[in-house]
Every structure is written in C-alpha cells, then in structure tokens.
Enzyme design. Structure first.
Site, PDB file in Angstrom:
ATOM      1  N   SER A  15      10.578  82.213  60.355  1.00 41.68           N
ATOM      2  CA  SER A  15       9.778  81.112  60.886  1.00 41.68           C
ATOM      3  C   SER A  15       9.455  81.320  62.368  1.00 41.68           C
ATOM      4  O   SER A  15       8.547  80.695  62.894  1.00 41.68           O
ATOM      5  CB  SER A  15      10.552  79.799  60.722  1.00 41.68           C
ATOM      6  OG  SER A  15      11.791  79.909  61.395  1.00 41.68           O
ATOM      7  N   CYS A 188      21.874  81.359  59.756  1.00 44.61           N
ATOM      8  CA  CYS A 188      20.500  81.189  60.231  1.00 44.61           C
ATOM      9  C   CYS A 188      20.264  82.363  61.172  1.00 44.61           C
ATOM     10  O   CYS A 188      21.115  82.653  62.028  1.00 44.61           O
ATOM     11  CB  CYS A 188      20.342  79.866  60.979  1.00 44.61           C
ATOM     12  SG  CYS A 188      18.736  79.709  61.800  1.00 44.61           S
TER      13      CYS A 188
END
Ligand code: DGL
Length: 272
Positions: A15, A188
């Site tokens: 992202s 993450c």
C-alpha cells in the site's frame, strides 16, 4: 540455457513504503534480478479497509505490474496477503508469493516457549490469518495478537523514533507483553521501520520477527525450481512506481530501502 522469461523483472507491491523492507531483502539476496515496485500511496492504508476493497486494490496493483511483464509477484503487504492471495493466485499465471506464511514460519522456528505475539493492521489481526498459519505449523503454539493501526501513518511519515511513538508502542504492546511471549511477529511490512522503538518496549527477552528474509528465501526457491533465477554478475535495475506524489515517497522510501531511490514514477491506479 536460461529462458527469456528469467530476464523479466520481479513485481512487488504494498500500500505504501512498507513493502520496501521486503524489496530491500530481495534486492540484497538477488542482486542480478530487476525489480519493479509499486506503492499504492494514493490508497494507503489498506489495513483499515474491508476485505472486498483490499481484494479490489490488490487486483489493480497486480494488473498494473503484470503489464510490466513480470515473472513473479510478491505481495509485500500482510493485509493484501491475508485477504487477496488466493484471488491473485487464481487470476495470474505467474507465481505469487505472500508475506504471511514466511513470517509465520520464521516465528515458529524462532520461538522456544511457543508463546508468540503478533502485531499488525486491523485487517490482518481481525482476519486471524497469523493464528491459523502459526497453528498449522506448530499446533501447540499460543498466539496473542494486537492491532496497531497508528504505526502505519508514523512509518509513512518517517517518524520512527521519539517519545510519542514510544508511548504509542507501550500502549499497544502492554497486553501482549503480560502474556510472557518470547517472539513477536511484525505482521505489517511497515513495522520493521519502527523496530528500534518496538524492540525497546518489548525488551531483550522478546525476539522480533519480520517476514522480509523468509520471503526473499521463498522467492529464491520458486525461481530456482522454475529455472528462472538470475545469477549473472550484471546488476538488475530497480524501478519504483507510486499512485500519489513521488516526492514524499522518495524521501521516506530511501530509509526503508536503505539507499536513495533513483527513479520514482507516478502511475494512475484508477486506469485499467
Ligand atoms: N504494509 C502493509 C501490511 O503489511 C499495509 C499497511 C496499511 O496499508 O495499512 O499490512
């Protein structure tokens, strides 16, 4: 004799800047390979979006990278790996590597007590993907997890140390640390940038695991199996694409990638 396909680049997306931590490991491990990286900075964060939205965004990123004639796709985003990996594998004819299985594997190898903490985006934690994958590998493991949604904006800002982020980390991690974990998965790809702060709060008894190294190993294995691994002395090229302004990405991205990003181009993710 190496096939022409071997000379195609590896595609990597996230992202935003986080996937550069994975991209860096791949570039270090495989210096001859060319890499095209896409940071979907116009739509970051993925971690607070629904599964359907993340699947749509991940599909668009995969399509844009496929148009660059890639030979393998790395989903360098835990949220997209949690929600979209099966869809991408069904849609694409090239191998697709995610980051969850490599991270889970590394944690299972590393943990002695089997008490493993996982931190990640809201999407990753609510999907339960790490619980399921870790237990698949080590059924006796005890997994505790926490969503840390504020970590991504801090990392995107390049704000990786200081009192504010340390206090946020203390608040997020306190519940996990009470459970006496010996291993903490940075679930993450943005979080390795906050490694020093997280390590400081977690303490020396907790080993931090990020999936970058194991993911790079998975890429090597797949390319080798398929006869697509480049081991030439010639160095590959690295191209960086973003869906929002290249300027801030270049500045923060250099920290994640370890050196300056030579070429950052804007790409319209809404087209196609
Ligand atoms: N770096 C990503 C991950 O590993 C996504 C972070 C976000 O966009 O929320 O999940």
């Amino acid at each position: 004799m190496i096939s022409d396909v071997a000379y195609r680049p590896i595609g990597v997306f996230d992202s935003g800047v986080g996937g550069l931590t994975v991209c860096r490991k791949i570039a270090e491990t495989l210096p001859a390979e060319s890499i095209v990286y896409l940071g979907d900075t116009a739509r970051v964060p993925y971690g607070s979006k629904s599964a359907a939205t993340v699947i749509r965004y991940a599909g668009a990123c995969a399509e844009l990278l496929s148009a660059r004639n890639i030979k393998l796709l790395v989903v360098a985003c835990n949220t997209a790996s949690a929600f979209a990996l099966d869809t991408l594998r069904a849609q694409l004819s090239i191998p697709v590597v995610g980051v969850v299985m490599p991270g889970a594997r590394a944690a299972c190898k590393r943990s002695v007590s089997g008490r493993i903490g996982v931190i990640g985006t809201r999407g990753v934690i609510s999907s339960g993907v790490y619980d399921a994958t870790i237990r698949q590998i080590r059924p006796e493991a005890r997994v505790v997890s926490a969503a840390c949604p504020l970590f991504v904006p801090f990392a995107e800002e390049g704000w990786t140390e200081g009192d504010v982020i340390t206090s946020v980390a203390r608040t997020y991690l306190s519940g996990l640390l009470e459970k006496d974990i010996d291993t903490l998965v940075l679930g993450c790809t943005h979080y390795p940038m906050l490694r020093n702060v997280i390590a400081g709060v977690a303490g020396a008894a907790v080993h931090l695991v990020d999936s970058a190294e194991e993911t790079a190993c998975a890429v090597v294995n797949i390319l080798e199996e398929r006869g697509l691994l480049l081991t030439d002395a010639v160095r590959g090229t690295h191209t960086f694409l973003v869906s929002d302004s290249p300027d801030s990405f270049s500045a923060t991205g250099a920290q994640f990638f370890g050196h300056a990003l030579n070429q950052v181009e804007w790409l319209d993710v809404c087209v196609g």
